[in-house]
Design a protein around this motif. Structure first.
Motif, PDB file in Angstrom:
ATOM      1  N   ALA A  71      -3.755   0.590   3.729  1.00 24.93           N
ATOM      2  CA  ALA A  71      -2.620   1.482   3.472  1.00 24.93           C
ATOM      3  C   ALA A  71      -2.711   2.731   4.348  1.00 24.93           C
ATOM      4  CB  ALA A  71      -2.593   1.891   1.998  1.00 24.93           C
ATOM      5  N   ALA A 113       2.384   1.608  -3.413  1.00 22.88           N
ATOM      6  CA  ALA A 113       1.389   2.070  -4.390  1.00 22.88           C
ATOM      7  C   ALA A 113       1.106   3.563  -4.227  1.00 22.88           C
ATOM      8  CB  ALA A 113       0.101   1.271  -4.229  1.00 22.88           C
ATOM      9  N   ALA A 157      -9.920   2.808  -1.675  1.00 22.08           N
ATOM     10  CA  ALA A 157      -9.140   2.491  -0.478  1.00 22.08           C
ATOM     11  C   ALA A 157      -9.969   1.536   0.378  1.00 22.08           C
ATOM     12  CB  ALA A 157      -8.810   3.761   0.289  1.00 22.08           C
ATOM     13  N   GLY A 183       0.818  -1.212   0.000  1.00 24.58           N
ATOM     14  CA  GLY A 183       0.000   0.000   0.000  1.00 24.58           C
ATOM     15  C   GLY A 183       0.845   1.253   0.000  1.00 24.58           C
ATOM     16  N   THR A 190      -5.968   0.362  -2.859  1.00 23.78           N
ATOM     17  CA  THR A 190      -5.123   0.040  -1.718  1.00 23.78           C
ATOM     18  C   THR A 190      -5.942  -0.777  -0.718  1.00 23.78           C
ATOM     19  OG1 THR A 190      -5.697   2.035  -0.466  1.00 23.78           O
ATOM     20  CG2 THR A 190      -3.782   2.169  -1.948  1.00 23.78           C
TER      21      THR A 190
END
Length: 169
Positions: free
Chosen positions: A26, A7, A115, A4, A23
């Motif tokens: 993250a 990324a 997310a 995460g 993600t």
């Protein structure tokens, strides 16, 4: 386990190379300087511990933390790194205490972003909401019945969120 952060770094530094960002569990980084310093010290100590007991024993220990819920600590033993020194170096170099804050650099990130966080992983539920709020086209979702390893604890729900997100954007 640190994908995460990697990324988010890629999205901050090379946004044009991404069409979407997803993600799971993250973090955007630690805002408080003292907390960042303390985390850096804790991760340096953790690296020493990894070198002392080896990667297999460390990962068994690590996965027994409450943040991983009822996840069997031996679930991915065949895929683990056997390189304690390499794992220790990763813990130090990718420490959230050393990670820059992504809030400012991701505020201009315009690609669709999802997310995810496990519903029982309150710290990362907040981080997922933070990511979704900071980027221009962000959404956050909580994976039901899951802790920090949401994609492993509830792969059906996690994959459904990702597939729905990719089909809609």
């Amino acid at each position: 386990p640190m994908g995460g952060r990697i990324a988010l770094h890629l999205a901050a530094e090379h946004p044009a190379s991404l069409t979407h960002l997803v993600t799971i569990g993250a973090t955007m980084g630690i805002r408080d300087d003292q907390e960042r310093h303390e985390r850096t010290l804790r991760d340096a100590s953790l690296a020493l511990h990894i070198r002392e007991i080896g990667s297999t024993a460390f990962l068994d220990e690590w996965l027994e933390q409450p943040m991983f819920g009822d996840l069997d600590p031996t679930f991915e033993r065949d895929f683990r790194s056997r390189d304690a020194d390499g794992l220790a170096r990763s813990v130090v170099s990718l420490s959230p205490g050393r990670q820059r804050l992504f809030d400012d650099s991701l505020s201009t990130f315009g690609q669709p972003t999802l997310a995810l966080a496990g519903e029982f992983d309150s710290k990362y539920v907040n981080e997922a909401q933070r990511i979704a709020t900071v980027v221009r086209r962000g959404t956050s979702k909580n994976v039901p019945g899951a802790h920090h390893a949401a994609h492993i604890e509830n792969p059906d729900a996690a994959s459904q969120f990702v597939l729905a997100f990719l089909s809609a954007s």
